[in-house]
Design a protein around this motif. Structure first.
Motif, PDB file in Angstrom:
ATOM      1  N   SER A  92      25.420  46.279  73.715  1.00 45.00           N
ATOM      2  CA  SER A  92      26.147  47.519  73.422  1.00 45.00           C
ATOM      3  C   SER A  92      26.385  48.269  74.728  1.00 45.00           C
ATOM      4  O   SER A  92      25.583  48.209  75.665  1.00 45.00           O
ATOM      5  CB  SER A  92      25.361  48.402  72.450  1.00 45.00           C
ATOM      6  OG  SER A  92      24.141  48.822  73.023  1.00 45.00           O
ATOM      7  N   SER A 152      34.011  55.921  73.401  1.00 45.36           N
ATOM      8  CA  SER A 152      34.458  54.556  73.121  1.00 45.36           C
ATOM      9  C   SER A 152      33.242  53.646  73.223  1.00 45.36           C
ATOM     10  O   SER A 152      32.352  53.860  74.049  1.00 45.36           O
ATOM     11  CB  SER A 152      35.534  54.114  74.111  1.00 45.36           C
ATOM     12  OG  SER A 152      36.646  54.997  74.079  1.00 45.36           O
ATOM     13  N   SER A 153      33.217  52.614  72.416  1.00 44.23           N
ATOM     14  CA  SER A 153      32.035  51.748  72.377  1.00 44.23           C
ATOM     15  C   SER A 153      32.445  50.280  72.323  1.00 44.23           C
ATOM     16  O   SER A 153      33.573  49.936  71.968  1.00 44.23           O
ATOM     17  CB  SER A 153      31.159  52.082  71.168  1.00 44.23           C
ATOM     18  OG  SER A 153      31.881  51.899  69.959  1.00 44.23           O
ATOM     19  N   TRP A 154      31.481  49.455  72.682  1.00 43.37           N
ATOM     20  CA  TRP A 154      31.661  48.002  72.667  1.00 43.37           C
ATOM     21  C   TRP A 154      30.340  47.387  72.222  1.00 43.37           C
ATOM     22  O   TRP A 154      29.331  47.494  72.911  1.00 43.37           O
ATOM     23  CB  TRP A 154      32.048  47.516  74.057  1.00 43.37           C
ATOM     24  CG  TRP A 154      32.519  46.095  74.118  1.00 43.37           C
ATOM     25  CD1 TRP A 154      31.777  44.975  73.950  1.00 43.37           C
ATOM     26  CD2 TRP A 154      33.849  45.664  74.390  1.00 43.37           C
ATOM     27  NE1 TRP A 154      32.546  43.856  74.093  1.00 43.37           N
ATOM     28  CE2 TRP A 154      33.826  44.253  74.367  1.00 43.37           C
ATOM     29  CE3 TRP A 154      35.040  46.318  74.653  1.00 43.37           C
ATOM     30  CZ2 TRP A 154      34.967  43.487  74.595  1.00 43.37           C
ATOM     31  CZ3 TRP A 154      36.177  45.546  74.894  1.00 43.37           C
ATOM     32  CH2 TRP A 154      36.138  44.159  74.856  1.00 43.37           C
ATOM     33  N   GLU A 172      28.367  43.834  70.448  1.00 39.55           N
ATOM     34  CA  GLU A 172      28.410  42.435  70.051  1.00 39.55           C
ATOM     35  C   GLU A 172      27.027  42.036  69.558  1.00 39.55           C
ATOM     36  O   GLU A 172      26.028  42.216  70.261  1.00 39.55           O
ATOM     37  CB  GLU A 172      28.823  41.531  71.221  1.00 39.55           C
ATOM     38  CG  GLU A 172      30.255  41.752  71.689  1.00 39.55           C
ATOM     39  CD  GLU A 172      30.638  40.866  72.848  1.00 39.55           C
ATOM     40  OE1 GLU A 172      29.724  40.209  73.406  1.00 39.55           O
ATOM     41  OE2 GLU A 172      31.824  40.815  73.204  1.00 39.55           O
ATOM     42  N   ASP A 210      30.612  42.126  65.333  1.00 38.01           N
ATOM     43  CA  ASP A 210      31.045  42.778  66.564  1.00 38.01           C
ATOM     44  C   ASP A 210      31.864  44.023  66.249  1.00 38.01           C
ATOM     45  O   ASP A 210      32.485  44.138  65.180  1.00 38.01           O
ATOM     46  CB  ASP A 210      31.882  41.819  67.419  1.00 38.01           C
ATOM     47  CG  ASP A 210      31.145  40.530  67.728  1.00 38.01           C
ATOM     48  OD1 ASP A 210      29.904  40.570  67.833  1.00 38.01           O
ATOM     49  OD2 ASP A 210      31.813  39.487  67.863  1.00 38.01           O
ATOM     50  N   TYR A 214      34.643  46.801  68.283  1.00 32.27           N
ATOM     51  CA  TYR A 214      35.440  47.176  69.445  1.00 32.27           C
ATOM     52  C   TYR A 214      36.172  48.479  69.145  1.00 32.27           C
ATOM     53  O   TYR A 214      36.438  48.811  67.986  1.00 32.27           O
ATOM     54  CB  TYR A 214      36.452  46.084  69.793  1.00 32.27           C
ATOM     55  CG  TYR A 214      35.840  44.702  69.910  1.00 32.27           C
ATOM     56  CD1 TYR A 214      35.116  44.336  71.040  1.00 32.27           C
ATOM     57  CD2 TYR A 214      35.990  43.762  68.895  1.00 32.27           C
ATOM     58  CE1 TYR A 214      34.549  43.084  71.153  1.00 32.27           C
ATOM     59  CE2 TYR A 214      35.433  42.502  68.994  1.00 32.27           C
ATOM     60  CZ  TYR A 214      34.706  42.171  70.122  1.00 32.27           C
ATOM     61  OH  TYR A 214      34.149  40.923  70.220  1.00 32.27           O
ATOM     62  N   SER A 215      36.526  49.192  70.206  1.00 33.68           N
ATOM     63  CA  SER A 215      37.228  50.473  70.068  1.00 33.68           C
ATOM     64  C   SER A 215      38.671  50.329  70.538  1.00 33.68           C
ATOM     65  O   SER A 215      38.935  49.723  71.580  1.00 33.68           O
ATOM     66  CB  SER A 215      36.529  51.567  70.887  1.00 33.68           C
ATOM     67  OG  SER A 215      35.230  51.818  70.395  1.00 33.68           O
ATOM     68  N   TYR A 250      44.833  49.802  78.433  1.00 35.83           N
ATOM     69  CA  TYR A 250      43.401  49.569  78.281  1.00 35.83           C
ATOM     70  C   TYR A 250      42.778  49.371  79.661  1.00 35.83           C
ATOM     71  O   TYR A 250      42.963  48.334  80.304  1.00 35.83           O
ATOM     72  CB  TYR A 250      43.130  48.362  77.387  1.00 35.83           C
ATOM     73  CG  TYR A 250      43.319  48.668  75.919  1.00 35.83           C
ATOM     74  CD1 TYR A 250      42.268  49.152  75.160  1.00 35.83           C
ATOM     75  CD2 TYR A 250      44.559  48.505  75.321  1.00 35.83           C
ATOM     76  CE1 TYR A 250      42.441  49.446  73.820  1.00 35.83           C
ATOM     77  CE2 TYR A 250      44.743  48.797  73.986  1.00 35.83           C
ATOM     78  CZ  TYR A 250      43.682  49.273  73.244  1.00 35.83           C
ATOM     79  OH  TYR A 250      43.855  49.566  71.909  1.00 35.83           O
ATOM     80  N   GLN A 303      36.337  48.782  82.162  1.00 31.60           N
ATOM     81  CA  GLN A 303      35.139  49.609  82.322  1.00 31.60           C
ATOM     82  C   GLN A 303      34.708  49.628  83.779  1.00 31.60           C
ATOM     83  O   GLN A 303      34.826  48.637  84.493  1.00 31.60           O
ATOM     84  CB  GLN A 303      34.013  49.086  81.431  1.00 31.60           C
ATOM     85  CG  GLN A 303      32.837  50.036  81.309  1.00 31.60           C
ATOM     86  CD  GLN A 303      31.748  49.463  80.406  1.00 31.60           C
ATOM     87  OE1 GLN A 303      31.482  48.271  80.434  1.00 31.60           O
ATOM     88  NE2 GLN A 303      31.121  50.318  79.607  1.00 31.60           N
TER      89      GLN A 303
END
Length: 568
Positions: free
Chosen positions: A129, A150-152, A154, A179, A181-182, A553, A556
């Motif tokens: 995360s 925003s988050s990620w 898996e 999973d 995704y944002s 996009y 990060q």
């Protein structure tokens, strides 16, 4: 007396007449004449057993006895010491934990058995995360992502069971992934979506379940036709049912002996059933599409002197069947060709060939590659082919090289695009789309490798794409980089990869723009404290490149994780 003299003279005359004289040479017969066969004369130009004479050779053997007196020399054999040694257990279980900036957390585990020659099993789990790190401003000072959070995430759980059978090996595996995704790629438009600056980006939850069984024949018999077979399936759910895909894939490998060569007979088939609440026709009715493909690629592999080759034919069929109609695509018959020839053994090797592919991994594979695709993005089975050639080899025991080129051709390349309503807001804002276009380009590439006994491994590579027109988006014009691996007596391991991605085209709204080139770098350290405990350091985006991954996009920022790995 007179009569005696006359008789003597007559006798002498008769004797003189009976002794002929030829040029003063006397002829006399010493032995009886015997007839002999003339010497053999070869009639045919090739050797033949009929041209030979067979006779026994006289052999004379003389034996002489001799007396040999041995003189042995005795040596003392050291005594054998039998002792019991402790066998340490191989670590079969692993637990790891690492944390870093942007509230990044990586947690994993692996449990299984060890030292079993008959069967092996294992269970693995992984949680990842990361929150934030996508905020950046454009040239006008506007936030490229309007959302505050925003988050990620898996999450994965998998397991396997393998067993050795009497005539083969059975391999099974299963996995489940959850999973998130944002869709954070929507800019801040002053006076339009100000309220979103304090909100969370829309989320995409994906659940993916997979299972596979494979059997491999391990024995070797020349007339053994069957080699291996596998069957796998997946069930993929996107955002609670907006997209649902169920897939099935299978493959069987046969090998047919013919004279002193083998004919490989691989057969593959794929079926993906795609539906969901976002899958509708022009009248708004829900539709279900079944995408199928089959591939049969018989080929032979052989060598003639130093020349090795593989020649065959790819027979491919694909189509789509919906609720009411079906569409059968034209058959696809690309050849299978691969040739290698060593001009200088281990130093200069020439290779070349031609190959064709049929990619039917389902919508699941498209979203895995680009997580920001819209739920109603179009799916097609992709056909491609490539003609390639090059040279490779080693300049020394430490330096290797490869230089080559490919001519790639796509009948329907899956190109990622941004919808014209880029500045819109709403539930589906920020979604990307897929267009399928013809694509042809030339791709020269090369690489150099270096390794030595001190633990260093270096690799430099370059790839260029020539001939890409302006209507192809998000495909870098070049990729140039290097890799470093260093292992210090299995105590310290260091790895790093640095790549420069070239210019890309993108369509934002109705405007064609250039996405700037960028540097992508990552590195990792592993320190082995003992056989059970390791310390790790991993850094991603070491150059803190703040460019667009896809249109709107942003990548990060700089991210560092520090962790521990424990084995037991």
């Amino acid at each position: 007396m007179k009569q005696l003299v006359v008789l003597f003279l007559m006798t002498s005359s008769v004797y003189a007449i009976a002794q002929p004289v030829l040029s003063g040479v006397d002829i006399s017969v010493k032995e009886k004449y015997r007839a002999q066969v003339a010497e053999a004369i070869k009639i045919t130009g090739q050797p033949n057993v009929r041209d030979t004479n067979i006779q026994k050779l006289p052999v004379e053997i003389n034996l002489r006895l001799r007396t040999l007196i041995p003189s042995p020399k005795m040596e003392l054999i050291p005594p054998i010491r039998i002792a019991r040694t402790k066998l340490y257990r191989l670590p079969s279980n692993t637990v790891m934990l690492s944390t870093g900036n942007f509230y990044t957390t990586l947690l994993g585990f692996s449990f299984g058995n060890a030292r079993d020659p008959i069967q092996t099993w294992g269970v693995q789990g992984r949680y990842f995360s990361s929150f934030g790190g996508f905020q950046v401003s454009d040239e006008m000072g506007r936030r490229k992502s309007v959302f505050e959070n925003s988050s990620w995430l898996e999450n994965g759980l998998s397991g396997h069971y393998n067993r050795v059978l009497s005539r083969g090996r059975l391999l099974t595996r299963a996995s489940a992934n959850h999973d998130r995704y944002s869709f954070y790629g929507q800019p801040h438009i002053l006076g339009t979506n100000d309220s979103d600056t304090l909100g969370n980006a829309p989320l995409r939850w994906i659940r993916d379940y997979q299972a596979e069984v494979k059997y491999e024949h391990s024995g070797y018999k020349r007339k053994q036709l069957f080699q291996s077979a596998n069957i796998g399936s997946h069930h993929w759910i996107d955002q609670g049912g907006r997209q649902v895909e169920t897939g099935l894939n299978s493959a069987v490998n046969w090998r047919l002996p013919a004279a002193d060569i083998y004919i490989d007979l691989p057969l593959k088939a794929n079926l993906n059933r795609l539906s969901g609440t976002s899958r509708t026709d022009s009248a708004g009715r829900l539709i279900t599409n079944n995408y199928w493909s089959a591939q049969f690629a018989p080929a032979i592999a052989d060598s003639a002197g130093n020349l090795s080759f593989k020649i065959g034919l790819n027979v491919m069929f694909d189509g789509v069947v919906s609720d009411s109609v079906g569409n059968f695509s034209r058959p696809y018959f690309p050849p299978v060709v691969h040739v290698e020839f060593p001009l200088v053994k281990n130093v200069l090797n020439i290779y070349g060939g031609y190959e064709g592919t049929l990619e039917n991994g389902g919508m699941r594979s498209r979203v895995k590659q680009t997580p920001f695709l819209a739920e109603n993005s179009r799916y097609e089975i992709v056909r491609s082919s490539s003609l390639y050639g090059g040279v490779n080899g080693r300049l020394s025991s430490a330096v290797g090289y490869r230089f080559g080129a490919r001519q790639r051709s796509y009948d329907n390349y899956a190109m990622v695009t941004r919808n014209p309503d880029y500045f819109g807001i709403g539930m589906d804002s920020g979604r990307l789309s897929l267009d399928y276009v013809k694509l042809n380009y030339f791709e020269p590439s090369g690489e150099l490798t270096f390794q030595n006994s001190l633990g260093w491994e270096l690799r430099g590579f370059a790839l260029f794409r020539i001939g890409i027109n302006d209507s192809i988006y998000h495909l870098p014009s070049s990729q140039i980089g290097g890799q470093i691996h260093f292992n210090l007596k299995d105590k310290i391991r260091f790895e790093s990869t640095i790549i420069r991605h070239g210019e890309r085209k993108a369509l934002i709204g109705w405007s064609l723009i250039d996405l700037a080139p960028y540097w992508d770098g990552r590195l990792s350290f592993v320190y082995t404290y003992n056989d059970q405990l390791n310390a790790t350091l991993k850094i991603d985006n070491i150059f803190n490149s703040r460019i667009d991954w896809w249109s709107g996009y942003t990548v990060q920022g700089f991210r560092a994780n520090l962790g521990l790995v424990y084995k037991f």
